[in-house]
Write a protein that holds these residues in place. Structure first.
Motif, PDB file in Angstrom:
ATOM      1  N   GLY A   1       0.818  -1.205   0.000  1.00  0.00           N
ATOM      2  CA  GLY A   1       0.000   0.000   0.000  1.00  0.00           C
ATOM      3  C   GLY A   1       0.852   1.256   0.000  1.00  0.00           C
ATOM      4  N   HIS A   2       1.866   1.265   0.877  1.00  0.00           N
ATOM      5  CA  HIS A   2       2.828   2.369   0.945  1.00  0.00           C
ATOM      6  C   HIS A   2       4.225   1.758   0.870  1.00  0.00           C
ATOM      7  CE1 HIS A   2       4.360   6.241   3.157  1.00  0.00           C
ATOM      8  NE2 HIS A   2       5.046   5.968   2.044  1.00  0.00           N
ATOM      9  N   VAL A   3       4.882   1.956  -0.241  1.00  0.00           N
ATOM     10  CA  VAL A   3       6.202   1.384  -0.477  1.00  0.00           C
ATOM     11  C   VAL A   3       7.273   2.395  -0.089  1.00  0.00           C
ATOM     12  CG1 VAL A   3       7.778   0.451  -2.216  1.00  0.00           C
ATOM     13  CG2 VAL A   3       5.315  -0.014  -2.378  1.00  0.00           C
ATOM     14  N   MET A   4       8.238   1.955   0.701  1.00  0.00           N
ATOM     15  CA  MET A   4       9.374   2.801   1.052  1.00  0.00           C
ATOM     16  C   MET A   4      10.632   2.228   0.418  1.00  0.00           C
ATOM     17  SD  MET A   4      10.955   3.785   4.796  1.00  0.00           S
ATOM     18  CE  MET A   4      12.725   3.454   4.950  1.00  0.00           C
ATOM     19  N   VAL A   5      11.274   3.011  -0.422  1.00  0.00           N
ATOM     20  CA  VAL A   5      12.497   2.603  -1.104  1.00  0.00           C
ATOM     21  C   VAL A   5      13.701   3.126  -0.334  1.00  0.00           C
ATOM     22  CG1 VAL A   5      13.880   2.795  -3.203  1.00  0.00           C
ATOM     23  CG2 VAL A   5      11.385   2.538  -3.359  1.00  0.00           C
ATOM     24  N   CYS A   6      14.586   2.219   0.054  1.00  0.00           N
ATOM     25  CA  CYS A   6      15.823   2.594   0.745  1.00  0.00           C
ATOM     26  C   CYS A   6      16.880   2.861  -0.327  1.00  0.00           C
ATOM     27  CB  CYS A   6      16.272   1.472   1.678  1.00  0.00           C
ATOM     28  SG  CYS A   6      14.961   0.863   2.776  1.00  0.00           S
ATOM     29  N   TRP A   7      17.181   4.137  -0.555  1.00  0.00           N
ATOM     30  CA  TRP A   7      17.978   4.523  -1.717  1.00  0.00           C
ATOM     31  C   TRP A   7      19.363   5.017  -1.330  1.00  0.00           C
ATOM     32  CZ3 TRP A   7      18.227   3.520  -6.550  1.00  0.00           C
ATOM     33  CH2 TRP A   7      18.983   4.331  -7.400  1.00  0.00           C
ATOM     34  N   ASP A   8      20.383   4.436  -1.973  1.00  0.00           N
ATOM     35  CA  ASP A   8      21.749   4.915  -1.761  1.00  0.00           C
ATOM     36  C   ASP A   8      22.519   5.050  -3.068  1.00  0.00           C
ATOM     37  OD1 ASP A   8      22.264   2.317  -2.485  1.00  0.00           O
ATOM     38  OD2 ASP A   8      23.359   1.780  -0.665  1.00  0.00           O
ATOM     39  N   GLY A   9      21.822   4.917  -4.196  1.00  0.00           N
ATOM     40  CA  GLY A   9      22.476   5.106  -5.479  1.00  0.00           C
ATOM     41  C   GLY A   9      23.318   3.944  -5.950  1.00  0.00           C
ATOM     42  N   SER A  10      23.294   2.827  -5.235  1.00  0.00           N
ATOM     43  CA  SER A  10      24.144   1.687  -5.595  1.00  0.00           C
ATOM     44  C   SER A  10      23.510   0.847  -6.697  1.00  0.00           C
ATOM     45  CB  SER A  10      24.366   0.798  -4.366  1.00  0.00           C
ATOM     46  OG  SER A  10      23.132   0.215  -3.954  1.00  0.00           O
ATOM     47  N   ARG A  11      24.313  -0.050  -7.262  1.00  0.00           N
ATOM     48  CA  ARG A  11      23.813  -0.985  -8.263  1.00  0.00           C
ATOM     49  C   ARG A  11      22.700  -1.845  -7.683  1.00  0.00           C
ATOM     50  NH1 ARG A  11      24.038  -6.197  -9.325  1.00  0.00           N
ATOM     51  NH2 ARG A  11      25.357  -6.621  -7.538  1.00  0.00           N
TER      52      ARG A  11
END
Length: 278
Positions: free
Chosen positions: A154-164
């Motif tokens: 329902g609510h997606v949280m993306v953990c983003w660090d710019g990695s491959r």
């Protein structure tokens, strides 16, 4: 893009039924074929002969497992019929650490459980979730042993660090984002040991938004002494996210599997389902 083939790992643990229910909901949601792969850890009975009384215990445990397996198989077929979901049950004798990645390579999504230290039946092999994520080549949705989420996405949280790895996870999770009411990109800055140059969250948010997905960005600062993993879990709770998406960082060192700090924290302490890709 959607998930049209889903594999769920099933065993004799207490969380097998809730994991099956989640898999059925997702298969119905995405119109996917669901394959239940039943695989458990079975010790070699010959290795127990030196321990007094273990023969009777082993036989009793095998009988209990057979009963649980039969009940779970009947439930699987009954629930498939009730939900009008196409699927199949596969029971394998080989270790789950081999069987599940093998079957999962022919799927769009693999669903498996987090290790539960309070349930011996959840043990199917050393570092099973970690090895599954690293070896399957497909996105893995890991279900916590303690969670109130029954239908993630329902609510997606993306953990983003710019990695491959993070980039791979974002694209693997697009089917969830397409049907989510909101996707939030979260980037943690200032954490000790995280000196890697980060791509601004705005860049990947733009890519996601072009798919017609509602997306927001949030940059957070890790508190003094706080790890990236703990900061992400705290942020997920604050946002009310019911699905985390992250790239799994790890590598083999000699005979040891070494996972990245944030990956290790989420594998151990997740409170909502986590979709991981490597």
């Amino acid at each position: 893009m959607s998930y049209k083939t889903i594999v769920v790992h099933l065993d004799t643990s207490q969380r097998a039924h809730p994991r099956l229910e989640m898999a059925l909901r997702l298969a119905k949601h995405f119109g996917a074929h669901l394959t239940g792969v039943f695989a458990v850890f079975t010790p070699d009975a010959r290795s127990l002969y030196v321990m007094s009384g273990t023969a009777d215990y082993y036989a009793a445990n095998e009988q209990l497992r057979a009963e649980r397996r039969g009940a779970l198989e009947r439930l699987f077929h009954a629930e498939l019929s009730r939900a009008e979901v196409a699927g199949e049950w596969i029971a394998v004798d080989q270790p789950a650490s081999l069987a599940v990645p093998h079957r999962g390579r022919y799927a769009d999504l693999i669903i498996a459980g987090q290790d539960d230290p309070h349930d011996p039946e959840s043990y199917v092999g050393d570092y099973f979730p970690e090895n599954l994520v690293m070896s399957a080549g497909r996105p893995v949705l890991l279900v916590p042993h303690a969670t109130s989420v029954v239908s993630p996405g329902g609510h997606v949280m993306v953990c983003w660090d710019g990695s491959r790895e993070a980039t791979r996870a974002v694209h693997d999770a697009l089917p969830f984002m397409h049907t989510a009411r909101l996707t939030t990109i979260v980037a943690v800055n200032g954490a000790r040991g995280e000196a890697r140059l980060r791509i601004p969250g705005a860049d990947i948010a733009t890519v996601i938004a072009r798919h017609g997905i509602r997306v927001e960005i949030k940059d957070v600062q890790a508190g003094a002494g706080a790890s990236v993993g703990d900061t992400l879990l705290s942020e997920a709770a604050d946002l009310g996210a019911d699905l985390l998406v992250m790239g799994a960082y790890g590598h083999a060192r000699w005979q040891e599997l070494v996972m990245g700090g944030a990956t290790r924290t989420l594998l151990q302490s997740m409170t909502v389902p986590v979709l991981m890709s490597h």
